[in-house]
Structure formats: C-alpha cells, structure tokens
Design an enzyme around this catalytic site. Structure first.
Site, short mmCIF file in Angstrom:
data_model
loop_
_atom_site.label_atom_id
_atom_site.label_comp_id
_atom_site.label_asym_id
_atom_site.label_seq_id
_atom_site.Cartn_x
_atom_site.Cartn_y
_atom_site.Cartn_z
N VAL A 283 0.84 -1.21 0.00
CA VAL A 283 0.00 0.00 0.00
C VAL A 283 0.87 1.25 0.00
CG1 VAL A 283 -1.70 1.32 1.32
CG2 VAL A 283 -1.93 -1.16 1.09
N ALA A 284 1.98 1.20 0.77
CA ALA A 284 2.91 2.33 0.81
C ALA A 284 3.55 2.58 -0.55
CB ALA A 284 3.99 2.09 1.86
N ILE A 286 2.19 2.15 -3.47
CA ILE A 286 1.25 2.67 -4.47
C ILE A 286 1.13 4.18 -4.33
CG2 ILE A 286 -1.16 2.69 -5.21
CD1 ILE A 286 -1.38 -0.20 -4.32
N GLU A 288 -1.04 6.50 -4.27
CA GLU A 288 -2.51 6.59 -4.30
C GLU A 288 -3.02 7.95 -4.74
OE1 GLU A 288 -0.93 7.29 -0.18
OE2 GLU A 288 -0.82 5.64 -1.58
N ASP A 330 -8.50 20.57 -42.07
CA ASP A 330 -9.36 21.00 -43.17
C ASP A 330 -8.94 22.40 -43.58
OD1 ASP A 330 -11.66 20.74 -44.88
OD2 ASP A 330 -12.67 22.16 -43.58
N ASP A 620 -14.47 21.71 -39.40
CA ASP A 620 -15.72 22.34 -38.98
C ASP A 620 -16.94 21.78 -39.70
OD1 ASP A 620 -15.18 23.32 -41.48
OD2 ASP A 620 -15.68 25.40 -41.00
N ASP A 624 -16.14 16.42 -41.98
CA ASP A 624 -14.96 16.16 -41.15
C ASP A 624 -15.25 15.23 -39.99
OD1 ASP A 624 -13.41 18.01 -42.64
OD2 ASP A 624 -14.25 19.67 -41.50
#
Length: 916
Positions: A283-284, A286, A288, A330, A620, A624
């Site tokens: 756990v340490a 990770i 978190e 475009d 636009d 597209d």
C-alpha cells in the site's frame, strides 16, 4: 435509397419515386412519413451521470488502488481502515473531477447551438405550402430561394441562377453553381453533382425547384452521421501511458510484497504478521494520489485552455495534443476565413494589391458595385452571394458611397447571371439621360465581347495582344488560388433589348479582380511553430487541387521546392486507385489532399495511425466528423462548425482560430512534462519509503510507524505534487520533437532518475537513523529514570514492566533516532521536489523559486511536516520526540545533501550528453 439519382434524367427519377413535378398529395405525404420516418438524424441517447461516474472506475490504476484498499482492511482485521479511507477518497475525487469536466464541456457545446427546426416550402397537390422540414418525405417537391437551408437531399429539375454553399460537405468556400443541363457521371464526387442540393447546405443566390430523394439518415449528412457510430475511437496516449504505468507498478508491488513476506517468514516471524507487513508495504508503494493529481493537472490545463477559447470535452485530450505528430487540417474555415475578399485588382493597365488600391472613382470599382445583387441591411450588414458581398465590401472599404451612387444612377434593367453565358449585366440611368451598362463575369467569356479598353480616362482599341495579356494575367492569378472576375461596360442612348446578343456586345474592358478565401492571419505562424516543434501539418480539403496547392504554399505546408518528397498533392480520385497497404506505404509523401470525400479523410488518418503516429484532425464541416472521431484527438470549430463535427470532437475551438491549436499543443506538452515530474517525484519518494522499511525489517530495526508513514505521504504527496503539475514550461519546449506513441512516463531519463533518487533518499534516511543511534544527544544521559518514564509516556511509548535507567535512556535515544528519520524522510522529499523540476538541467537553470505556487506548497508542506515534532500534543499521536537544534541540523544537512548529490549526477549526465 441507394439510387444514383444525380446520374439519371428527371423523368426516370420521378418514376422511381412515384412522384411528379406537382409533388405528393397530403395523404401520400403522411403515408410515406410513416414508412420513412422523420427527416431527422439519429442523435443517440445522452449518457446518464451514473454511467459517466462508473466509467471513471474502468482505469487499471483505479482498480489496483481499490484492491489495495480491500487488502489493507482485510489484513488489519478491520481495525485499521485509515489507508483504505484515504484511497477511497482519492478515487472518488478522481471520478467527480472526470464527470464534472465531461458534463461542463457538454453544456459549453450545447450553448454553441444556433440552428432550430426550419420550415420548407413544398408542393402538395399542386399547391405550395410550408411544412416542418422534419415532415419531408422522398417524392416531395421543394422550392428553394436565397437564404434557405436545404432541408433534405434534393434532385433539382428547375434552376434560375441557383448557387448553394456546400462548404460543410465539400470543403469548397465558394458557393457552387447548380445546373440541370450538365451530364453528371456515376462516379462523380459530392462537389461535382451539380444537379443536387444537399441537406444542411445553404442557398446563397437565385432559386430552384427539386424533388426530395433522401431524408434523415439516408441523406449525405445522415450517411456521415452513420459513419460516426462505426468510427473507431483511439485510446489516448495518456491513457495508454497510465495503463502501462499501472502494469509496471502491479508487477513491482507484487514483487516487493512477496519478497518482504519471504524475508519476514525466513527470519522466524509469524505468518499473519508477515502478511500484514508485506501488505502495508504494498500500500505504501502505491502512489494513491497519482490518479487524482493527474486529474487535477488536466483540469487545471482545461482552465488555461478555456481562457484561450478552447473547450475541452474529455480531460485526456489536453495531454494528447502535446504528443501530436501529425495535424491533419481541413482548409475551409480552419486555415482560411471561409469568406471571400478582393486581393488583387487590375485596372488602368496596372495590377495592384487590394491594400495599394485607393481610387474610389475608378471605373472597375464602379462596375463591381453596380453589377451586383448584394443588399445592404439597416445595420450595415451585407446580404447576398459571398462573392458579390466581397465586391461591395471592397468598395465600401475604399470610401465608395455605394448606396448614394446607386440612388443617383438607379438600376432600370438587368440580365441575370446564368451558367451558360457566365455573365451578369445591369443597366443604370445616368443624369444626362443615357444609360450605363455594367457587365461582370468569367474573363474568358467577357473578353470575347470586348472591342475597346479603358485606361486612365481614355478609350483605346482592344487588340489581340491585349486579349493575350488578359488571358495570361487571368491564368497567373488563377494559379495563386484567386477567383478571377472580369469587368466591362458601355454607354448607350436608350435601354437596349434585354438579350445577350444585343446587350452584351461591343463592350469596353475595364479590369480584372482576383478574389480569395484568405488564410487566417495566425495560421501561417501556427504552421511554422508546429513545424519547428516537429509536427507535420497536412491539408485535407474537398476544394480543387490548384486552390489547395496555392493556399498550402502560402501557409508553408508546401515548400517552394516542388520536387521534395513531402510536397506531393493527391486527389480523391487518385486515392481511390490506391489500396490501403499501397497508400500506407506512400502516405508520408503527401502534404495536401484535394477533392476528397469523408471516407478519404478517415483513410488518411488511419494510414498515419498505422505508421504509429499520433494524429490530430481539425475541421468544422459535417464531412470532417468521421475523421474527427477516428483521430487520436478531434478538434472542432465552435462558430462555423456543425453540431455533428462538434460532438465528434475531443476539443472545440470557440473562436475557430487555428493558432489556438499551437497554444494547446504547448499546454499539452507542458502537462505531460509536469505529469512526468509528478510521477518521478511520487515514485522516487515511495521507493525511498519502501526501501527504508524493507531494509529496517531485514535488520530488525523499528524505523517509521504506520501513522508517521501516512503523515509523510499525506503532507509530501499532495501540495508539492500538484504544484509540480502546474510548473511553467521548460525553455525550448516547443523546439523538441514530439514524444510519439511509444514514449512513456519513464522515457527521457525519468526511470533511471527515479531509481537512483529513490535509493539515495532511502540511504540518507537510514544514514541519519544510524547516525542518531551511534551519536545520540548527550543530554539524555543526565535524565533521571522518573523523567525518562515521563518522556516516554509523552511520546506514546508505553512501558511494559520496569526498566533500568540504561534501558529507558536507550529507548529515548531510539525514539530520537526514529523521529530524526521521520523528519529526514519528509524533508528530503520536499527538497527533492526542487530536483525533479528537470531531469537533466540544474535547478539554477530552470529557476528553483520561479513558481509562486510551488514555493507556497513547499512552505505549507514543511509547516505541516514539523507540526508533530514541534507541538507537544502531537508527539504522543505520532510517537515522535522533541528535537534540539543539533538534531535538526543533522536532518537539514541530509536533506540538502539530496540536492547536492542529484546536482552532481545531473552535471555528469549533461557532460556525457554533450560528448555524444
């Protein structure tokens, strides 16, 4: 319906639709509405807040954190749930941020909507009536005129100077002139189907009548909407990187947990205690806080972009831009303004730029405003065909009093433009009773009717040489992507017969005008900056090849060296002849694509992606949208963009400014770099904690208690990590090459740095702990046994049984050593935050204190870190003792050494890099 109505004669079309030029009956209209359904597009269901919330938990890192939280509770027998609660809070914050951003973006996109359901004029039982466009059905006869939005796909059978703007579908900025007389081939592209009007395009000039051949999802717009639902959505590089990081951490954490358990078991420890210790270590290990911190960094990035007129719909899109290698853009409305302007004018025998021209009495200027159907609204706005409104605007800009001139010399007759003769003529009554004939049109057609020319107030014969010169000039202007119009006139004693044979002959040549849909002012600089950043810009348009090439050269997308391998142009028809594999092998040769369809755009994006490139697509138009969704990041336009394209995008430019993309790229690169710094900081810190506890476990030392470890994580993993996420960009950020799809958070020296830096932190912490035991604070030896008991009670060290004076002093010295290790590990991490501002550069170069946010975060974290040591009430909770100045000096020295050692390593690394 899959019929190719554009390639069939109108009688055959009516027969297949079981209709006529009189339209349908009301009864038949209702029957067909039941059969074909409403003339609307499938918009799909909006995802509920619950589904959006649950989506946030599909990330591998989040799953690992949740498993760690469950293990933490299980191994502690349910007695210690503090770690689990912290993890759950972090996960929930991450989910809330994600949902908030997505919902906020949807609201912003919806606010850009401006179109509502329109009415259409249809012929029902021979009578013209208005119906909602949603109720149109195949077979309905629809009447169109200037200003209308085409309500469905229509096969025209009657036109009068009809022009329709189809930029959203074809990419052509100039309205297309419609004709029912030209033969249309079966394989004609959308832009070449001149006898068709397509849904959502707009009528700019003239009028027309046609029969509806497709509605709803069967229209060309509908087909594109259907393509969107089938388009593959690529996983963003950020998500790929986080997933890779999660897998690496999973393997590493499992290895650490197993190894710790084996060491503890082999040393004779209890199985359940060993399992609890190894789980606590896992756990340490990770980080978190990482998912929440990444989310916060991205969310803060969206706020920066929002101030730059960019609406981010999906958080990871911010970072994706930073890794972009290809921008497929475009042309119309994205690189260009999507509005015509006069750029060059040839009059009185001289060719000048529009800015150099200033004679408001010029004859050519007079003709271009007379032979013109533009209306000037009360608010000064111009209503009409874009080409004609551009001519009027040019006149107004040159101080010509257009309305006053037309009032003094009113139009009394006209011969409208048509596609056969390609001319328009208007007749104006002069004050002396004669009439002024103004003619404009295609140069090749007008020149045929010219007999004289006007130069500086005098009229001369128009010779064959003059005709040749005009033809050459017309050709040269056309090569520059200019739309060229010619102007002529004559003065007649009376209104002539309104027929081209008698009216449009023996004309006097006045001049030429070259017009263009100009590139955006910032676009050229944006393309240059992108190129400097190693990003290749690709133009994809439905416009003609010559126009596309000219604009691309003006913007720097194509170089003047036409033979360069990246300077080739490919048309949609040529692309059709290439198989996917063949095209993939050649795609790097092309920088401009002209006359392409929506399917082509998707093929181009996929070809680059198959080469491992990260592709951004801007656009636009409706055409597209499929490519926007297929690209790694789709960038829509907020003002001119269609709703379909905006919904398919990951990010929307609220100001339609192409240059904003470069700002977003810079922000994206900065975000990735800052996430790398955060990961380097968090993982090296976690590694130091794991190493410290692991080695202490092996040697039987009692270094760092759970509450102390939790406090260090809470204080040092929060504010500094977030502050690193908003660090200013490093110098030359936009001169670096793109990272590419294969890069990771561990690339560019980060992995090696976090390994040696994590080891260094752990060694320094254990060194301080050992030093404190070997050289304890000398005043402790003079403490009485009674006072020793009292001191141990104050720091939460319960005494079982009786202790000798030496045992009590040893326990106090151990408490001091543990407190110094606790303070050292925490303070080292705060000093180390300065180190990770750059992987290789010295903190002097990058500026150790240039960020106020970072400085405040370090100060706040330091204040919180020392609270358990300095405030007596917290000593018992955290099992720490009070340190004197000598002990704080040792802690501070070890923390400063962390910076000194890393600076030395960086100096060696820079030296080696310079030697290569």
């Amino acid at each position: 319906m899959n019929e190719i109505f554009y390639a069939q004669d109108i009688e055959e079309v009516f027969k297949k639709l079981d209709s006529s030029d009189q339209g349908l009956s009301s009864v038949e209209g209702k029957r067909r509405l039941q059969k074909y359904g409403l003339n609307t597009l499938d918009t799909g269901k909006k995802r509920s807040l619950l589904l959006k919330f649950l989506d946030q938990f599909k990330d591998l890192m989040i799953i690992i954190l949740l498993i760690a939280a469950i293990l933490s509770v299980v191994t502690s027998g349910g007695e210690d749930i503090s770690d689990a609660l912290i993890i759950l809070v972090v996960v929930l914050i991450n989910a809330v941020f994600g949902v908030f951003q997505e919902s906020k973006a949807e609201v912003a996109i919806d606010s850009l909507k401006s179109m509502s359901t329109s009415l259409a004029r249809v012929s029902r039982e021979g009578m013209i009536e208005e119906v909602s466009s949603e109720n149109l059905v195949p077979g309905d006869v629809v009447w169109l005129e200037a200003g209308d939005i085409v309500p469905a796909d229509i096969r025209l059978f009657e036109v009068a100077s009809l022009k329709i703007e189809e930029a959203a579908l074809t990419g052509e900025s100039v309205p297309l002139e419609k004709s029912i007389h030209k033969e249309v081939m079966v394989d004609a592209g959308i832009g070449d189907r001149v006898n068709m009007a397509f849904q959502n395009s707009s009528v700019t000039y003239g009028r027309g009548t046609g029969v509806v051949v497709a509605t709803g999802m069967a229209t060309e717009v509908g087909k594109i909407a259907g393509m969107l639902s089938n388009a593959e959505e690529m996983e963003t590089p950020l998500k790929q990187n986080l997933n890779r990081l999660s897998k690496v951490l999973t393997v590493a954490i499992l290895g650490i947990a197993v190894l710790t358990f084996l060491v503890y078991f082999l040393r004779g420890g209890e199985v359940i205690t060993g399992l609890m210790t190894s789980t606590a270590l896992a756990v340490a290990a990770i980080p978190e806080g990482l998912p929440a911190i990444v989310t916060i960094i991205l969310a803060l990035g969206t706020q920066v972009l929002a101030k730059q007129n960019s609406i981010v719909r999906k958080l990871p899109a911010v970072e994706t831009l930073g890794s972009t290698e290809i921008i497929a853009t475009d042309k119309t409305g994205t690189l260009t303004m999507n509005q015509m302007i006069v750029e060059k004018i040839y009059t009185n025998g001289l060719l000048r730029s529009a800015s150099e021209f200033s004679d408001h009495n010029d004859i050519t200027l007079k003709i271009m405003t007379y032979a013109n159907d533009t209306r000037i609204a009360q608010d000064g706005g111009l209503i009409g065909d874009p080409t004609e409104t551009a001519l009027i605007k040019f006149g107004l800009d040159k101080q010509l009093e257009v309305e006053k001139s037309l009032y003094a010399e009113p139009r009394v007759a006209e011969l409208p433009f048509d596609s056969e003769r390609k001319l328009m003529s208007t007749v104006h009554k002069l004050s002396d009773g004669t009439f002024f004939l103004a003619v404009k049109g295609a140069p090749d057609q007008l020149v045929k009717r010219i007999t004289e020319k006007y130069v500086n107030g005098k009229v001369f014969s128009f010779t064959e040489e003059d005709q040749h010169n005009v033809a050459v000039l017309n050709h040269n202007l056309a090569k520059q992507a200019l739309r060229v119009l010619a102007f002529g006139y004559k003065i007649v004693p009376k209104i002539p017969k309104l027929a081209t044979e008698s009216l449009e002959k023996d004309l006097i040549f006045a001049g030429l005008v070259g017009m263009i849909d100009p590139e955006r002012k910032q676009a050229k600089e944006a393309v240059r900056v992108a190129k400097e950043a190693g990003i290749r810009s690709i133009m994809i348009t439905g416009d003609h090849q010559d126009t596309a090439e000219a604009i691309a050269r003006r913007l720097g997308i194509l170089d003047d060296d036409g033979g360069h391998s990246e300077n080739k142009i490919l048309t949609g028809r040529q692309l059709n002849e290439l198989a996917d594999k063949e095209f993939e092998q050649q795609v790097t040769n092309y920088s401009v694509y002209a006359r392409v369809s929506p399917e082509h755009k998707v093929r181009i994006v996929k070809a680059w992606q198959n080469l491992g490139k990260i592709v951004a697509m801007t656009g636009d138009g409706v055409n597209d949208a499929p490519a926007l969704k297929t690209a790694d990041i789709g960038i829509g336009m907020g003002i001119t963009g269609t709703e379909v394209s905006k919904k398919a995008s990951d990010m929307v430019l609220a100001d339609d400014n192409f240059a904003t993309i470069v700002v977003a790229v810079k922000e994206g690169r900065k975000i990735f770099s800052n996430i790398q710094k955060t990961i380097q900081y968090l993982l090296s810190a976690n590694m130091a904690e794991v190493l410290t506890i692991f080695l202490a476990t092996m040697f039987g030392w009692g270094v760092l208690m759970p509450s102390q470890l939790l406090w260090i994580n809470l204080v040092t993993d929060t504010f500094p990590a977030i502050a690193l996420g908003v660090e200013p960009e490093e110098p030359s950020l936009m001169q670096q090459k793109p990272r590419g799809r294969k890069s990771s958070f561990f690339s560019d020296g980060v992995f090696g740095s976090l390994i040696y830096q994590g080891l260094l932190q752990g060694i320094l912490t254990l060194g301080v702990y050992g030093f404190a035991l070997l050289f304890p604070e000398h005043t402790l030896t003079s403490v009485s046994l009674k006072d020793a008991y009292l001191l141990l009670e104050n720091i939460g060290e319960g005494v079982k049984g009786s202790l000798t004076h030496k045992q009590a002093i040893d326990q106090l010295q151990h408490a001091d050593a543990l407190t110094m290790a606790f303070a050292t590990l925490g303070l080292i991490q705060l000093f180390h935050a300065f180190n990770v501002k750059s992987v290789y550069q010295s903190i002097v170069t990058v500026g150790a204190f240039r960020s106020k946010v970072f400085n405040l975060s370090i100060f706040a974290s330091f204040a919180l870190l020392v609270v358990p040591v300095l405030i007596p009430k917290f000593n018992k909770i955290f099992h720490v003792s009070h340190l004197d100045l000598y002990q704080w000096g040792v802690v501070l020295l070890a923390s400063v050494l962390m910076v000194v050692f890393v600076e030395m390593v960086k100096a060696v690394q820079r030296g080696r890099m310079n030697c290569v």
